[in-house]
Structure formats: structure tokens, C-alpha cells
Design an enzyme around this catalytic site. Structure first.
Site, PDB file in Angstrom:
ATOM      1  CE  LYS A   1      -1.153  -9.256   8.316  1.00 47.80           C
ATOM      2  NZ  LYS A   1      -1.314  -9.683   7.250  1.00 47.80           N
TER       3      LYS A   1
ATOM      4  CD  GLU B   1       7.404   4.876   5.334  1.00 48.44           C
ATOM      5  OE1 GLU B   1       6.799   5.558   4.080  1.00 48.44           O
ATOM      6  OE2 GLU B   1       8.250   5.429   6.026  1.00 48.44           O
TER       7      GLU B   1
ATOM      8  CD  GLU C   1      -2.611   4.305  -2.904  1.00 46.41           C
ATOM      9  OE1 GLU C   1      -3.238   3.853  -1.796  1.00 46.41           O
ATOM     10  OE2 GLU C   1      -1.370   4.174  -2.648  1.00 46.41           O
TER      11      GLU C   1
ATOM     12  CB  CYS D   1       3.230   3.859  -2.168  1.00 44.97           C
ATOM     13  SG  CYS D   1       4.911   3.419  -1.854  1.00 44.97           S
TER      14      CYS D   1
HETATM   15  P1  NAD Z   1      -3.552  -2.967   3.320  1.00 49.30           P
HETATM   16  O1  NAD Z   1      -3.625  -1.842   4.016  1.00 49.30           O
HETATM   17  O2  NAD Z   1      -4.913  -3.465   2.825  1.00 49.30           O
HETATM   18  O3  NAD Z   1      -2.881  -4.021   4.156  1.00 49.30           O
HETATM   19  C1  NAD Z   1      -1.618  -3.930   4.550  1.00 49.30           C
HETATM   20  C2  NAD Z   1      -1.231  -4.881   5.227  1.00 49.30           C
HETATM   21  O4  NAD Z   1      -1.933  -4.554   6.535  1.00 49.30           O
HETATM   22  C3  NAD Z   1      -1.483  -6.227   5.124  1.00 49.30           C
HETATM   23  O5  NAD Z   1      -0.525  -7.229   5.638  1.00 49.30           O
HETATM   24  C4  NAD Z   1      -2.958  -6.394   5.868  1.00 49.30           C
HETATM   25  O6  NAD Z   1      -3.143  -7.949   6.166  1.00 49.30           O
HETATM   26  C5  NAD Z   1      -2.743  -5.853   6.919  1.00 49.30           C
HETATM   27  N1  NAD Z   1      -3.823  -5.311   7.695  1.00 49.30           N
HETATM   28  C6  NAD Z   1      -5.113  -4.923   7.043  1.00 49.30           C
HETATM   29  N2  NAD Z   1      -6.035  -4.524   8.311  1.00 49.30           N
HETATM   30  C7  NAD Z   1      -5.265  -4.667   9.292  1.00 49.30           C
HETATM   31  C8  NAD Z   1      -5.600  -4.474  10.758  1.00 49.30           C
HETATM   32  N3  NAD Z   1      -6.725  -4.032  11.067  1.00 49.30           N
HETATM   33  N4  NAD Z   1      -4.697  -4.555  11.637  1.00 49.30           N
HETATM   34  C9  NAD Z   1      -3.320  -4.949  11.476  1.00 49.30           C
HETATM   35  N5  NAD Z   1      -2.847  -5.130  10.008  1.00 49.30           N
HETATM   36  C10 NAD Z   1      -3.778  -4.982   8.995  1.00 49.30           C
HETATM   37  O7  NAD Z   1      -2.756  -2.466   1.923  1.00 49.30           O
HETATM   38  P2  NAD Z   1      -2.234  -3.245   0.882  1.00 49.30           P
HETATM   39  O8  NAD Z   1      -3.488  -3.183  -0.022  1.00 49.30           O
HETATM   40  O9  NAD Z   1      -1.832  -4.599   1.108  1.00 49.30           O
HETATM   41  O10 NAD Z   1      -1.131  -2.375   0.175  1.00 49.30           O
HETATM   42  C11 NAD Z   1      -1.314  -1.402  -0.723  1.00 49.30           C
HETATM   43  C12 NAD Z   1      -1.140  -0.148  -0.026  1.00 49.30           C
HETATM   44  O11 NAD Z   1      -0.090  -0.153   0.306  1.00 49.30           O
HETATM   45  C13 NAD Z   1      -1.546   1.087  -0.964  1.00 49.30           C
HETATM   46  O12 NAD Z   1      -2.055   2.149  -0.095  1.00 49.30           O
HETATM   47  C14 NAD Z   1       0.150   1.651  -0.942  1.00 49.30           C
HETATM   48  O13 NAD Z   1       0.057   2.727  -1.329  1.00 49.30           O
HETATM   49  C15 NAD Z   1       0.517   1.190   0.433  1.00 49.30           C
HETATM   50  N6  NAD Z   1       2.064   1.377   0.091  1.00 49.30           N
HETATM   51  C16 NAD Z   1       2.955   2.017   0.712  1.00 49.30           C
HETATM   52  C17 NAD Z   1       4.314   2.235   0.704  1.00 49.30           C
HETATM   53  C18 NAD Z   1       4.928   3.376   1.297  1.00 49.30           C
HETATM   54  O14 NAD Z   1       6.323   3.055   1.409  1.00 49.30           O
HETATM   55  N7  NAD Z   1       4.398   4.307   1.850  1.00 49.30           N
HETATM   56  C19 NAD Z   1       4.919   1.337   0.002  1.00 49.30           C
HETATM   57  C20 NAD Z   1       4.079   0.108  -0.567  1.00 49.30           C
HETATM   58  C21 NAD Z   1       2.755   0.278  -0.598  1.00 49.30           C
END
Ligand code: NAD
Length: 481
Positions: free
Chosen positions: A178, A252, A384, A286
Site C-alpha cells: 500500500k 523503518e 520530528e 527520515c
Molecule cells: P505515516 O505513518 O503517516 O504513514 C505511513 C504509511 O502508513 C501510509 O501509507 C499510511 O497510509 C499508513 N498508515 C497510517 N495509519 C495506518 C494504520 N493504522 N495501519 C496501517 N497503515 C497505516 O507516515 P508518513 O507521514 O507517510 O511518512 C513520513 C514518516 O515516515 C516520517 O516519520 C519519516 O521519518 C518516516 N520515514 C522513515 C524512513 C526510514 O527509512 N526510517 C524513510 C522514509 C520516511
């Protein structure tokens, strides 16, 4: 007057490109101008069930392929990504608002990562078969875990999708992926390319919100492992939800990377490094360099270099041309989130040396921002922000710098800037982060693991460590009598 072409995209399920079962759709925006650029399916639990059924049907046959067969498929996908790099980069620019130069850098990396995992599929090792008891021969099999649910974020949509699917498919798993509901376009185009290469059901891509689609994947009893790249709150929710069925979890999550600058560092080099590492992808990375922690002998000189270096960034709509180095943030909500952090920091006594506001009335922009005068407990130091914002703190000495660097809930990446090899080696040992750079900040490699400590999660992307995360180990023991 320019006319934006709105493209329709479909999910990939069981080898077919399909609409959402109930026909729901979502409009996807260009964050540089707020215009609609695409329409995608809006999924429900029924779409999750259909995708998992397709994955289940493909599981045994894909799991029985040889590593060489899986290599061929991944190499074909790498070639398809290369052939369609221009189109994929254009989608990434329009959907995420990133400069074309950054998207053009990402595309060859995406192909390289697919090629790395294509080859790595053939390298899995286990202890030697042998007689650990005189009457029995033992050996270890590395097996796919089965159906893998993968959930991706919005900041590097195509690259994060590839970080997820490549090791999972290389090791013989079937996938339900997804993408983020905000930036699904490049992943859906990748799915169209994959439909020509992989057998039906091996890779399924479905769009929709975290709830119901993400939640539906995470809580489904047939999913053996859930892999998320996303925020800490989502990671914690997934870990709790996965506990009910004891499925494996690979997380991650967010970061708050410190940049420790010691007296003997070259301030001009640090400033040039931060110009990229803090503001690349509008700081929505990130591992972005977000917290500069400088010792007294370099603090002033660093600010003298850093402020003009950051002020020289060309900010604008990526459509304005190749000179644009930083675009908007991804959405109106993200813009409000970043500006909210800045307002609260200023209310708490912080100084804005540069930026601090939206800067433009069209699109979701935030100016490149440098903040000083913040204590270690300040929200903007501990949390963050995920935007083009860097804090700069002065500390008493190198020991305090390391202490401050480690004093956050996150543990994804850090850097230390010094010419002293002993101090650098000490910092590598004492910095509590999954990656430590010396005199650099941001580069990563297909061959090296990426993943955090503490609330940045657990599990590794990239490298052969990712192959381990997507496999299970079975002991086979044969009675020799
Ligand atoms: P987010 O957690 O809001 O969403 C990430 C994904 O999770 C989306 O596809 C979202 O639809 C899904 N999601 C949300 N709630 C869910 C649930 N209850 N069950 C299952 N899926 C769910 O994050 P974002 O705002 O899309 O991305 C930014 C974040 O990602 C930042 O915190 C960033 O640091 C992190 N990030 C980490 C890495 C890494 O490698 N560690 C890389 C890129 C981004």
C-alpha cells in the site's frame, strides 16, 4: 493558461489492473500548485481481501521458483524502471513537489537497488550441513515467510516501494503493497510495469487510507509479516495490532538526525553539506540533518557560513525549471504542521536566523529555516518536524555534544564532523544511531543496511540484512540409521 492532464490509475491485483471494488476514487494533488494531477482507487476492506486472496493463490508457485528465476524478474523490472525513468521522475516531481534534479538522481538508484537484490537473491547462506549428532545430519533452510504486507510513506514514494518489494520478492515472498494515500502515482505506474513481468498475484498494489486499507493488511490473519516505512505513531500502532496474531513486524520509522560539529571541523564544508542534507526533498527525509550541535570554537564561524549557504537555495515550483533546488512540502497538512512547530518554537523564545514562514501564497511551501536559541528539551529539538528546518545548538564540549545528540527518542542516523580520527572513532562507538557518517551526511548504499534504533524502529532495509528480515530459518534433521 496551462492545462493539467489528469491521469487515471488502477490497482494491481492478481495480475490485473482494477478499480476499487466499490468504485471509490481519490484525487491526487500537485503540492506546488494544489492542482489535481491524478485519480486513483480509494480502497476498502474488500480490496484488502481481494489482494490477499490473489497473493495466497500465487504464494506456493512463487515460493518454489529458483533464486535465478527471481533474479531474472527483478532485473527485468530494473530495466523497465530504467526505460521509463523519465516518466517515473515526472510523476515523482508532480506528486511530491520535488525538484527534477532530485528525481533524476533517484531513478538510477531505484534501478540499482532492484539489481542489487536480483543478485543478492542468489547469495543466501546458512551454517554448513553436518553431523552435529553422530547419528543425524542437520541443515538449515532459509524460506520465504509467505504473504508480506508492506506500507509505504509519501516522501520518496517510488524508492520506498522498491526498498520494500525488492528484498521481499527476491526471497520468494508474495506482496501486498500500500503506497501513501497522498503520493501513490509513481508506485501505481511501477505496478503497471510489474504486471508485465511478474506472475499474477506475486505483487499486488492497492491504494487507500491507513484505515481501512493499511489496518486491513496489518490485521489480516493470512499476512505473515508487516513492513512499514512511516511515522513512529503508526509504527507503534502496527506493532500493537500485529501482536494479536504474533505476525512479524519490520519498522523503518522517523528520525531526528544530529550533526555533531567539533572545533576542528571546516565550517565551510559543514555548511555546504547541510545545504543539501537538511533541505534536500524539503527536509522530508527520515535521515535529514535536523539538529546541528556545535562546540564553542566553531559555533559562530559555522553560522557565518551556514546562513548565506542556506539563503542561496533556489526555492520554487519544480515546473519553473532546472534551477529549482527545493520545492514545497507534500501537502497543506504538512505545511501547517511544520509552521506550527516554528510558531511554538518562537513563542518559546527561539530565534529565527532565516525563514520561518510559508514564503509563497500558492502551493504548500515553507522557507528554508534556521533556528537558534533552543534548549535540549524544546519541542523543535525533540520532535520530528519533517520539513526544511534546522536547529543549531551551542554546547560546552565534545562530551556534551554526544550527550545531546543521543538525548532524543529517535535513533536512525547521525553525523560527526572532525578531522581527528580518534574523536571520530569514539563518536561512531557512542552515537546511538543505526548509521553514523563522518564528515558527510545523507549518502546510502544498496550494499549497506539502513534502519534505526530506539523509536526509529527495528529491521533493516537495503543490504543482505534485508534478505534475512524477509526469510525464516528452518532446521532439517535426518536420522542416518
Ligand atoms: P505515516 O505513518 O503517516 O504513514 C505511513 C504509511 O502508513 C501510509 O501509507 C499510511 O497510509 C499508513 N498508515 C497510517 N495509519 C495506518 C494504520 N493504522 N495501519 C496501517 N497503515 C497505516 O507516515 P508518513 O507521514 O507517510 O511518512 C513520513 C514518516 O515516515 C516520517 O516519520 C519519516 O521519518 C518516516 N520515514 C522513515 C524512513 C526510514 O527509512 N526510517 C524513510 C522514509 C520516511
Amino acid at each position: 493558461m496551462s492545462i493539467t492532464v489528469v491521469r487515471e490509475f488502477r490497482n494491481l491485483v492478481g495480475g490485473e489492473l482494477v478499480d476499487a471494488i466499490d468504485g471509490g476514487t481519490r484525487e491526487i494533488l500537485n503540492p506546488a500548485n494544489g492542482e489535481v494531477i491524478g485519480r486513483v482507487p480509494e480502497g476498502t476492506q474488500a480490496d484488502v481481501e481481494r489482494a490477499i486472496a490473489a497473493a495466497r493463490a500465487a504464494r506456493v508457485s512463487w515460493g518454489s521458483t529458483t533464486p535465478a528465476q527471481r533474479m531474472d524478474a527483478l532485473l527485468a523490472l530494473a530495466t523497465a524502471v530504467e526505460v521509463h525513468a523519465d516518466e517515473l521522475a515526472a510523476l515523482e516531481v508532480a506528486n511530491v513537489g520535488k525538484p527534477r534534479s532530485l528525481a533524476d538522481e533517484e531513478l538510477p538508484i531505484c534501478s540499482d537497488e532492484l539489481r542489487f537484490f536480483a543478485g543478492a537473491a542468489r547469495t543466501m547462506h546458512a551454517p554448513a550441513a553436518g553431523e552435529y549428532s553422530p547419528t543425524h545430519t542437520s541443515f538449515v533452510r532459509r524460506e520465504p515467510v509467505g504473504i508480506v504486507g508492506q506500507i509505504a510513506p509519501w516522501n520518496y514514494p517510488l524508492m520506498m516501494a522498491i526498498w520494500k518489494i525488492a528484498p521481499a520478492l527476491a526471497t520468494g515472498n508474495v506482496v501486498v503493497l500500500k503506497p501513501s494515500e497522498i503520493t501513490p502515482l509513481s508506485t501505481l505506474r511501477l505496478a503497471e510495469l510489474a504486471a508485465e513481468i511478474f506472475p499474477p498475484g506475486v505483487l499486488n498494489v492497492i491504494t487507500g487510507e491507513g484505515d481501512p486499507v493499511g489496518r486491513g493488511i496489518v490485521t489480516h490473519r493470512d499476512v505473515a509479516l508487516v513492513s512499514l516505512t512511516g511515522s513512529v505513531p503508526t509504527g507503534k500502532w502496527i506493532a500493537r495490532a500485529a501482536a494479536d496474531s504474533l505476525k512479524r513486524v519490520h519498522l523503518e520509522l522517523g528520525g531526528k538526525a544530529p550533526v555533531v560539529v567539533l572545533d576542528d571541523a571546516d565550517p565551510a564544508k559543514v555548511a555546504a553539506g547541510l545545504r543539501v542534507a537538511s533541505f534536500c526533498n524539503s527536509g522530508q527525509d527520515c535521515t535529514a540533518a535536523t539538529r546541528v550541535i556545535a562546540t564553542p570554537g566553531v559555533y559562530e564561524a559555522l553560522l557565518e557560513e551556514l546562513v548565506p549557504a542556506v539563503a542561496s537555495l533556489h526555492v520554487g515550483d519544480p515546473a519553473e525549471g532546472a534551477a529549482i533546488e527545493m520545492g514545497p512540502v507534500v501537502s497543506a497538512a504538512q505545511q501547517q504542521r511544520v509552521l506550527g512547530f516554528l510558531d511554538r518554537a518562537v513563542d518559546g523564545g527561539a530565534n529565527l536566523l532565516l525563514g520561518g514562514s510559508a514564503g509563497r501564497s500558492t502551493g504548500y511551501f515553507v522557507e528554508p529555516t534556521i533556528v537558534t536559541g533552543v534548549g535540549q528539551d524544546a519541542e523543535i529539538v525533540q520532535g520530528e518536524v519533517f520539513g526544511p528546518v534546522v536547529t543549531v545548538q551551542r554546547v560546552a564540549d565534545a562530551d556534551e555534544a554526544i550527550r545531546f545528540a543521543n538525548d532524543v527518542p529517535y535513533g536512525l542516523a547521525a553525523s560527526i564532523w572532525t578531522r581527528d580520527i580518534g574523536r571520530a572513532m569514539n563518536a561512531i562507538r557512542t552515537l546511538d544511531f543505526g548509521c553514523v557518517w563522518v564528515n558527510d551526511h545523507l549518502p546510502f548504499l544498496s550494499e549497506m543496511p539502513h534502519g534505526g534504533f530506539k523509536e526509529s524502529g527495528y529491521g533493516k532495509d537495503l543490504s543482505t540484512y534485508a534478505l534475512e528480515d524477509y526469510t525464516r530459518v528452518k532446521h532439517a534433521m535426518i536420522n542416518l540409521d
